[in-house]
Design a protein around this motif. Structure first.
Motif, mmCIF file in Angstrom:
data_model
loop_
_atom_site.group_PDB
_atom_site.id
_atom_site.type_symbol
_atom_site.label_atom_id
_atom_site.label_comp_id
_atom_site.label_asym_id
_atom_site.label_seq_id
_atom_site.Cartn_x
_atom_site.Cartn_y
_atom_site.Cartn_z
ATOM 1 N N THR A 1 1.043 -1.222 -0.198
ATOM 2 C CA THR A 1 -0.357 0.009 -0.108
ATOM 3 C C THR A 1 0.147 1.319 0.010
ATOM 4 O OG1 THR A 1 -1.873 0.889 0.616
ATOM 5 C CG2 THR A 1 0.002 0.528 2.629
ATOM 6 N N ALA A 2 -0.258 2.254 -0.752
ATOM 7 C CA ALA A 2 0.684 3.560 -0.298
ATOM 8 C C ALA A 2 0.121 4.520 -0.091
ATOM 9 C CB ALA A 2 0.990 4.089 -2.167
ATOM 10 N N THR A 3 -1.216 4.277 -0.091
ATOM 11 C CA THR A 3 -2.351 5.241 0.784
ATOM 12 C C THR A 3 -3.738 4.257 1.266
ATOM 13 O OG1 THR A 3 -3.075 5.760 -1.686
ATOM 14 C CG2 THR A 3 -1.868 7.136 -0.535
ATOM 15 N N GLY A 4 -2.925 3.861 2.049
ATOM 16 C CA GLY A 4 -3.637 2.829 3.130
ATOM 17 C C GLY A 4 -5.152 1.969 1.998
ATOM 18 N N ASN A 5 -5.521 2.581 0.587
ATOM 19 C CA ASN A 5 -6.739 1.378 0.379
ATOM 20 C C ASN A 5 -6.201 0.136 0.635
ATOM 21 O OD1 ASN A 5 -8.236 4.040 0.090
ATOM 22 N ND2 ASN A 5 -7.791 3.682 -2.213
ATOM 23 N N SER A 6 -5.081 -0.412 0.037
ATOM 24 C CA SER A 6 -5.239 -1.685 0.143
ATOM 25 C C SER A 6 -4.974 -2.619 1.590
ATOM 26 C CB SER A 6 -3.519 -2.307 -0.706
ATOM 27 O OG SER A 6 -4.185 -1.802 -2.140
ATOM 28 N N ASP B 1 -3.852 -1.045 -8.312
ATOM 29 C CA ASP B 1 -3.311 -1.142 -9.600
ATOM 30 C C ASP B 1 -2.656 -0.747 -10.466
ATOM 31 O OD1 ASP B 1 -3.623 -1.408 -12.164
ATOM 32 O OD2 ASP B 1 -6.316 -1.855 -12.565
ATOM 33 N N ALA C 1 -1.458 1.059 -13.618
ATOM 34 C CA ALA C 1 -1.028 0.934 -15.647
ATOM 35 C C ALA C 1 -1.531 -0.416 -15.329
ATOM 36 C CB ALA C 1 0.378 1.272 -15.830
ATOM 37 N N THR D 1 -6.733 -3.159 -5.668
ATOM 38 C CA THR D 1 -7.527 -1.918 -5.287
ATOM 39 C C THR D 1 -7.207 -0.870 -7.001
ATOM 40 O OG1 THR D 1 -5.884 -0.954 -3.864
ATOM 41 C CG2 THR D 1 -7.664 -2.325 -2.885
ATOM 42 N N GLY E 1 -8.644 2.858 -9.433
ATOM 43 C CA GLY E 1 -10.117 3.935 -8.789
ATOM 44 C C GLY E 1 -10.342 4.755 -10.336
ATOM 45 N N ASN E 2 -9.930 3.788 -10.969
ATOM 46 C CA ASN E 2 -10.798 4.290 -12.157
ATOM 47 C C ASN E 2 -10.625 3.622 -13.249
ATOM 48 O OD1 ASN E 2 -11.315 6.852 -14.162
ATOM 49 N ND2 ASN E 2 -10.079 6.111 -14.864
ATOM 50 N N ALA E 3 -10.617 2.779 -13.876
ATOM 51 C CA ALA E 3 -10.565 1.675 -14.771
ATOM 52 C C ALA E 3 -9.337 0.169 -14.334
ATOM 53 C CB ALA E 3 -10.099 2.622 -16.080
ATOM 54 N N VAL F 1 -10.938 5.262 -3.545
ATOM 55 C CA VAL F 1 -10.517 6.258 -4.132
ATOM 56 C C VAL F 1 -9.194 6.844 -5.002
ATOM 57 C CG1 VAL F 1 -9.463 8.410 -3.037
ATOM 58 C CG2 VAL F 1 -11.401 7.544 -2.323
ATOM 59 N N ASN G 1 -5.464 7.503 -6.510
ATOM 60 C CA ASN G 1 -4.911 8.109 -5.388
ATOM 61 C C ASN G 1 -3.902 9.104 -6.449
ATOM 62 O OD1 ASN G 1 -3.096 6.038 -6.291
ATOM 63 N ND2 ASN G 1 -1.968 5.528 -3.784
ATOM 64 N N HIS H 1 5.382 4.748 -16.795
ATOM 65 C CA HIS H 1 5.167 4.045 -15.199
ATOM 66 C C HIS H 1 5.965 3.256 -14.824
ATOM 67 C CE1 HIS H 1 3.478 3.335 -11.197
ATOM 68 N NE2 HIS H 1 3.782 2.124 -11.677
ATOM 69 N N TYR I 1 7.009 5.318 -7.747
ATOM 70 C CA TYR I 1 5.649 5.567 -8.766
ATOM 71 C C TYR I 1 4.925 5.270 -7.456
ATOM 72 C CZ TYR I 1 3.787 8.547 -12.404
ATOM 73 O OH TYR I 1 2.890 9.325 -13.324
HETATM 74 C C1 LIG Z 1 1.680 5.111 -10.278
HETATM 75 C C2 LIG Z 1 -0.090 5.358 -10.121
HETATM 76 C C3 LIG Z 1 -0.758 4.418 -11.128
HETATM 77 C C4 LIG Z 1 -1.976 4.071 -11.303
HETATM 78 N N1 LIG Z 1 -2.824 3.569 -11.933
HETATM 79 C C5 LIG Z 1 -3.615 2.645 -12.286
HETATM 80 C C6 LIG Z 1 -4.261 2.495 -12.746
HETATM 81 O O1 LIG Z 1 -4.125 1.640 -14.472
HETATM 82 N N2 LIG Z 1 -6.368 2.192 -13.040
HETATM 83 C C7 LIG Z 1 -6.567 3.081 -11.941
HETATM 84 O O2 LIG Z 1 -7.794 2.390 -11.911
HETATM 85 N N3 LIG Z 1 -5.948 3.530 -10.733
HETATM 86 C C8 LIG Z 1 -4.452 3.000 -11.505
HETATM 87 N N4 LIG Z 1 -4.335 3.924 -10.281
HETATM 88 C C9 LIG Z 1 -5.133 4.118 -8.565
HETATM 89 C C10 LIG Z 1 -4.929 3.453 -7.204
HETATM 90 O O3 LIG Z 1 -4.757 1.674 -7.611
HETATM 91 C C11 LIG Z 1 -6.051 3.201 -6.449
HETATM 92 O O4 LIG Z 1 -6.273 4.440 -5.618
HETATM 93 C C12 LIG Z 1 -5.654 2.007 -5.312
HETATM 94 O O5 LIG Z 1 -6.538 1.938 -4.506
HETATM 95 C C13 LIG Z 1 -4.406 3.115 -3.878
HETATM 96 O O6 LIG Z 1 -3.810 2.088 -3.751
HETATM 97 P P1 LIG Z 1 -3.022 1.625 -2.023
HETATM 98 O O7 LIG Z 1 -4.142 3.378 -1.122
HETATM 99 O O8 LIG Z 1 -3.160 1.236 -1.417
HETATM 100 O O9 LIG Z 1 -1.853 2.638 -2.469
HETATM 101 C C14 LIG Z 1 -2.643 4.652 -9.342
HETATM 102 C C15 LIG Z 1 -2.328 4.947 -8.862
HETATM 103 C C16 LIG Z 1 -1.021 5.350 -8.785
HETATM 104 C C17 LIG Z 1 -0.031 5.941 -7.931
#
Ligand SMILES: Cc1cc2nc3c(=O)[nH]c(=O)nc-3n(C[C@H](O)[C@H](O)[C@H](O)COP(=O)(O)O)c2cc1C
Length: 298
Positions: free
Chosen positions: A46-51, A87, A89, A115, A117-119, A147, A149, A204, A250
């Motif tokens: 994890t970087a921001t806690g979601n996972s 996830d 990239a 986890t 955030g978008n696609a 969310v 991040n 990435h 990253y």
């Molecule tokens: C460098 C980077 C690349 C990411 N690539 C994607 C992506 O391709 N698709 C997506 O939906 N979210 C992407 N995200 C969002 C993270 O996957 C998402 O916010 C995740 O839940 C963060 O988890 P964490 O809080 O455990 O670090 C990316 C985030 C980062 C920092």
């Protein structure tokens, strides 16, 4: 104790057992029960806690991948083994891949929650193929929308306000895993094609901290939180200032968790979008800075 006292003691013990509504267990039965109890290991990054939040819903004591990688051996056996990670990239963070490649994993049920955030695009299939190439077969792989991040594209203040139905989707995942469901989320390429994905992944995974980051003038108080949350120990204190170099995941843990918002992504320039809102940062509301430090510190 005479015979009369002994019978009385036995009677009292029996009465206590009947009142409590259960029969006393022999030591052997207790051991057998314990052996029957399912053992589940969950690894996370994890970087921001979601996972980490998700991993904690799946076990009381999830294991941090950056911490496990410091150990030797890396052999794990359990009834169930799970991975939870973000996830990046449409693929997995490098540190997660490294762990999967190095670890010896033995379990009759293997699952992953990714986890995003978008696609999620084809991340589940990508991870399934990647794991198989390295001799690991997952029974269940499901992305979970949370969310986002990713600072180059999203404003964290807007992200925090969005209802992404995370709780309901997580509850469904927890019950799928409890039922040992077999499922790998199918790809949904949307407007992406293979070439675009490869381009995104190349950008990435070739990132270095010096190309990514900048310190805002006058903000850094040299608390070294960046160093503590970095899974690659990229930061150091040199010449009376914070310095960074070398390997970068990253993951943005340093940027999001900086208490002074002193670290920012470098400004927009050709081929690089900068960041949407340098004053908005994110950490999952049920995860503390100490949790992130304990997860990632090298
Ligand atoms: C460098 C980077 C690349 C990411 N690539 C994607 C992506 O391709 N698709 C997506 O939906 N979210 C992407 N995200 C969002 C993270 O996957 C998402 O916010 C995740 O839940 C963060 O988890 P964490 O809080 O455990 O670090 C990316 C985030 C980062 C920092």
């Amino acid at each position: 104790m005479n015979r009369r006292e002994a019978i009385k003691t036995m009677g009292l013990t029996l009465a206590a057992v009947v009142t409590a509504g259960f029969a006393p267990k022999t030591y052997a039965a207790i051991l057998k029960d314990r052996a029957k109890k399912k053992k589940r290991i969950v690894f996370y990054f994890t970087a921001t806690g979601n996972s980490l939040f998700v991993a904690r819903q799946l076990t009381d004591t999830p294991l941090s991948i950056p911490q496990e990688l410091k150990k030797s051996g890396l052999t794990y056996e359990a009834d169930e083994i799970g991975f939870v990670f973000p996830d990046y990239a449409a693929s997995a963070p490098m540190i997660v891949r490294e762990f999967l490649e190095k670890a010896q994993l033995k379990a009759s049920y293997m699952f992953s929650v990714i986890t995003f955030g978008n696609a999620s695009v084809n991340v589940a299939k990508w991870w399934d193929d990647y794991a198989k190439e390295h001799g690991v077969s997952f029974h269940y792989i499901k992305p979970l929308l949370m969310v986002d991040n990713y600072l180059p594209v999203f404003d964290m203040n807007e992200q925090k306000k969005m209802d992404k139905h995370t709780d309901e989707n997580l509850a469904a995942i927890i019950s799928d895993i409890a039922a040992k469901k077999s499922y790998v989320e199918p790809s949904d390429m949307g407007f992406f094609n293979e070439e675009m994905l490869r381009g995104m992944q190349d950008q990435h995974f070739s990132m270095t901290a010096d190309r990514l980051l900048e310190l805002k003038e006058g903000r850094c108080i040299q608390c070294m939180t960046c160093e503590k949350v970095c899974p690659h120990k990229n930061f150091s204190f040199a010449d009376e200032a914070v310095a960074f170099q070398g390997k970068c995941e990253y993951c943005l843990a340093c940027v999001h968790n900086c208490p002074q918002k002193a670290l920012t992504l470098r400004p927009a320039r050709e081929g690089w979008p900068g960041e949407r809102n340098p004053e908005a940062r994110y950490r999952h509301p049920h995860v503390t800075l100490t949790d992130i430090v304990n997860s990632n510190r090298q």
